[in-house]
Scaffold this active site. Structure first.
Site: not given
Length: 144
Positions: A48, A62-65
């Site tokens: 991502r 806001i790291p997310h998949g």
């Protein structure tokens, strides 16, 4: 045991992080420890980030998949890493607060929205970055 989206055990205070890779890894590991995701989810967080930075401004990332990471999510969850010295998320964007998220179905959209509302207030972000207890961080997010 009830699976809590956000709790003190998924917050790291005063983290000493030297780069974006470490920041995303730590945020992801907290989600794994909270049993929200499998280890494979962390790789999707990096995918991502390669597609588009998860830095949202005001010193927050806001790291997310990716969309393909859904199979690695067991339950919705949030992790928070407080980085008082900041970490470079590219293009001179320094993140002081790293918020890892995983959401079942479309829950990640609601979680993102709630985080964005809290973090759109510069005063809230400053308070989160300077908070000295996990409880203080939780209180700000619960207050909205």
């Amino acid at each position: 045991m009830e699976n809590v989206i956000f709790s003190a055990d998924k917050i790291v205070m005063d983290a000493k992080i030297s780069n974006k890779h470490e920041a995303i890894t730590l945020a992801g590991q907290l989600l794994v420890q909270g049993e929200h995701v499998t280890d494979d989810y962390i790789a999707k967080m990096f995918e991502r980030e390669e597609l588009m930075t998860t830095y949202i401004g005001n010193g927050v990332a806001i790291p997310h998949g990716t969309n393909e990471s859904k199979e690695f999510i067991k339950s919705s969850g949030i992790s928070i890493v407080q980085v008082p010295n900041g970490v470079d998320f590219g293009n001179g964007n320094i993140a002081y607060l790293i918020i890892g998220i995983a959401g079942i179905g479309d829950e990640h959209l609601e979680i993102l929205s709630n985080i964005a509302i809290v973090c759109s207030e510069e005063e809230n972000v400053k308070t989160l970055i300077n908070a000295s207890t996990k409880e203080a961080i939780i209180e700000i997010f619960e207050r909205g």
